[in-house]
Motif scaffolding. Structure first.
Motif, PDB file in Angstrom:
ATOM      1  N   LEU A  64      -4.819   7.989   2.129  1.00  0.00           N
ATOM      2  CA  LEU A  64      -5.326   8.870   1.082  1.00  0.00           C
ATOM      3  C   LEU A  64      -5.793   8.109  -0.149  1.00  0.00           C
ATOM      4  CD1 LEU A  64      -2.589  11.634   1.379  1.00  0.00           C
ATOM      5  CD2 LEU A  64      -4.973  11.813   2.113  1.00  0.00           C
ATOM      6  N   ILE A  65      -5.264   6.915  -0.341  1.00  0.00           N
ATOM      7  CA  ILE A  65      -5.665   6.125  -1.499  1.00  0.00           C
ATOM      8  C   ILE A  65      -6.924   5.337  -1.169  1.00  0.00           C
ATOM      9  CG2 ILE A  65      -4.281   4.062  -0.973  1.00  0.00           C
ATOM     10  CD1 ILE A  65      -3.546   4.134  -4.058  1.00  0.00           C
ATOM     11  N   SER A  66      -7.794   5.159  -2.143  1.00  0.00           N
ATOM     12  CA  SER A  66      -9.111   4.568  -1.905  1.00  0.00           C
ATOM     13  C   SER A  66      -9.131   3.072  -2.200  1.00  0.00           C
ATOM     14  CB  SER A  66     -10.161   5.254  -2.784  1.00  0.00           C
ATOM     15  OG  SER A  66      -9.943   4.926  -4.153  1.00  0.00           O
ATOM     16  N   GLY A 113       0.809  -1.213   0.000  1.00  0.00           N
ATOM     17  CA  GLY A 113       0.000   0.000   0.000  1.00  0.00           C
ATOM     18  C   GLY A 113       0.840   1.259   0.000  1.00  0.00           C
ATOM     19  N   GLU A 135      -9.133   2.512  -6.031  1.00  0.00           N
ATOM     20  CA  GLU A 135      -7.810   2.669  -6.647  1.00  0.00           C
ATOM     21  C   GLU A 135      -6.924   1.464  -6.344  1.00  0.00           C
ATOM     22  OE1 GLU A 135      -7.133   7.481  -6.617  1.00  0.00           O
ATOM     23  OE2 GLU A 135      -7.330   6.446  -4.693  1.00  0.00           O
ATOM     24  N   MET A 136      -6.975   0.971  -5.109  1.00  0.00           N
ATOM     25  CA  MET A 136      -6.158  -0.195  -4.741  1.00  0.00           C
ATOM     26  C   MET A 136      -6.636  -1.441  -5.478  1.00  0.00           C
ATOM     27  SD  MET A 136      -3.651   0.521  -2.638  1.00  0.00           S
ATOM     28  CE  MET A 136      -3.319  -0.939  -1.651  1.00  0.00           C
ATOM     29  N   ARG A 158      -1.789   4.814   8.646  1.00  0.00           N
ATOM     30  CA  ARG A 158      -0.528   5.345   8.153  1.00  0.00           C
ATOM     31  C   ARG A 158       0.513   4.240   8.143  1.00  0.00           C
ATOM     32  NH1 ARG A 158       0.499  10.144  10.179  1.00  0.00           N
ATOM     33  NH2 ARG A 158       2.742  10.023   9.933  1.00  0.00           N
ATOM     34  N   ARG A 203       1.328   5.640  -7.560  1.00  0.00           N
ATOM     35  CA  ARG A 203       0.091   5.958  -8.282  1.00  0.00           C
ATOM     36  C   ARG A 203      -0.366   7.384  -8.017  1.00  0.00           C
ATOM     37  NH1 ARG A 203      -4.843   2.223  -9.984  1.00  0.00           N
ATOM     38  NH2 ARG A 203      -6.451   3.794 -10.294  1.00  0.00           N
ATOM     39  N   LEU A 204      -0.194   7.855  -6.758  1.00  0.00           N
ATOM     40  CA  LEU A 204      -0.673   9.186  -6.391  1.00  0.00           C
ATOM     41  C   LEU A 204       0.447  10.167  -6.078  1.00  0.00           C
ATOM     42  CD1 LEU A 204      -3.606   8.247  -3.940  1.00  0.00           C
ATOM     43  CD2 LEU A 204      -3.689   8.542  -6.427  1.00  0.00           C
ATOM     44  N   ASP A 232       1.602   7.152   2.530  1.00  0.00           N
ATOM     45  CA  ASP A 232       0.717   6.070   2.952  1.00  0.00           C
ATOM     46  C   ASP A 232       0.011   6.484   4.243  1.00  0.00           C
ATOM     47  OD1 ASP A 232      -0.502   3.608   3.313  1.00  0.00           O
ATOM     48  OD2 ASP A 232       1.294   2.657   4.152  1.00  0.00           O
ATOM     49  N   ASP A 288      -5.404  -2.663   3.874  1.00  0.00           N
ATOM     50  CA  ASP A 288      -5.423  -1.608   4.899  1.00  0.00           C
ATOM     51  C   ASP A 288      -6.401  -1.951   6.028  1.00  0.00           C
ATOM     52  OD1 ASP A 288      -3.414  -0.111   3.728  1.00  0.00           O
ATOM     53  OD2 ASP A 288      -4.787   1.106   2.543  1.00  0.00           O
ATOM     54  N   SER A 321       0.561   3.863  -3.122  1.00  0.00           N
ATOM     55  CA  SER A 321       0.208   5.257  -2.871  1.00  0.00           C
ATOM     56  C   SER A 321       1.291   6.193  -3.394  1.00  0.00           C
ATOM     57  CB  SER A 321       0.001   5.479  -1.365  1.00  0.00           C
ATOM     58  OG  SER A 321      -0.411   6.806  -1.104  1.00  0.00           O
TER      59      SER A 321
END
Length: 296
Positions: free
Chosen positions: A62-64, A47, A67-68, A122, A54-55, A59, A88, A51
């Motif tokens: 913030l990533i959904s 993850g 998206e994962m 986190r 891709r973004l 970590d 997560d 993160s």
């Protein structure tokens, strides 16, 4: 049985047959292909690394889920080895956890990791972590195990990786208590994140039991130990979540420095090797076959 079912079978066979498994972690399809090409037979979609790549973001939750799951689907589509996906916190309450487990299975994951951090979570090796209370952590893991059983009832399967981050906020005793509860509930792989010393790692494996995973984060809070020592401690699986990402960033910075100085990068992949890695030869062969076969 489809590709995902075969991947789960392969993962469970590895867990039974191999005394110790080294698992480099991927972040996209290319890194997953490199792991498979290098001869590794298992990977984990990190993850943190997804993160970051891709973004371009930390970590920190913030990533959904969408998206994962999309990243996971792309990864599992391009490799034949089993992939464990970072789920997560499950992205919500216990019902969300069930959706995450089932969704990751549909995306091709052989396994899914669910943790007990407060959302937004986190990185496990940074400061400021918080975890839900123990009853909520138990409910979250019960939902994951129940989702696995529902998947099994439909003839499929998925491996549950149960993670606790309780060591940082509440100490090792609470982390061991939670991990033991997860093992008793039927989680397949147990992961106590971020022990601080080899002594703590030994205490985890001695008091929790089950199939234990170690997280080898270079320059993190846990000692990075060689595989033979990890196996002696009692671990069966070692994940390397940031090794490829850190190596790639370092190499790209060196290349950019060379370009800024007007020099060609010293270490770079041959163009033919790069095109072969991403599949140009197979593409061209298929295109040629489809363009000529059956044509009078």
């Amino acid at each position: 049985m489809g590709k995902q079912g075969n991947a789960v079978k392969a993962l469970r066979r590895k867990m039974m047959d191999e005394a110790f498994i080294t698992m480099p972690c991927c972040f996209d399809s290319l890194s997953a292909k490199l792991i498979q090409e290098a001869g590794f037979t298992l990977t984990f979609m990190s993850g943190f690394a997804v993160s970051a790549t891709r973004l371009g973001l930390p970590d920190t939750g913030l990533i959904s889920y969408a998206e994962m799951a999309d990243q996971l689907r792309n990864i599992t589509d391009c490799v034949d080895i089993p992939v464990i996906g970072d789920g997560d916190t499950g992205y919500g309450n216990p019902v969300n956890v069930m959706r995450t487990v089932k969704g990751y299975a549909r995306a091709g994951a052989a396994g899914v990791m669910i943790e007990d951090q407060v959302s937004p979570k986190r990185c496990g090796h940074t400061r400021g972590k918080e975890v839900v209370d123990r009853p909520e952590a138990i409910r979250r893991m019960r939902a994951a195990v129940e989702a696995r059983e529902e998947i099994r009832a439909n003839g499929d399967d998925i491996v549950i990786v149960a993670r606790t981050d309780a060591r940082a906020p509440y100490g090792l005793t609470e982390a061991v208590t939670r991990a033991s509860a997860f093992a008793e509930m039927g989680a397949d792989i147990i992961f106590v994140e971020a022990p601080h010393t080899e002594s703590e790692m030994r205490e985890i494996c001695r008091n929790v039991g089950g199939f234990q995973m170690a997280n080898m984060v270079e320059h993190g809070v846990t000692p990075v130990l060689p595989p033979d020592i990890l196996q002696d401690i009692g671990y069966r699986l070692a994940a390397y979540p940031l090794t490829l990402l850190s190596s790639a960033v370092h190499a790209m910075r060196l290349a950019l420095t060379a370009l800024r100085e007007g020099k060609p990068p010293e270490k770079i992949l041959n163009f033919s090797d790069l095109t072969a890695l991403v599949g140009f030869p197979a593409y061209d062969e298929t295109l040629q076959r489809l363009s000529t076969d059956g044509v009078d």
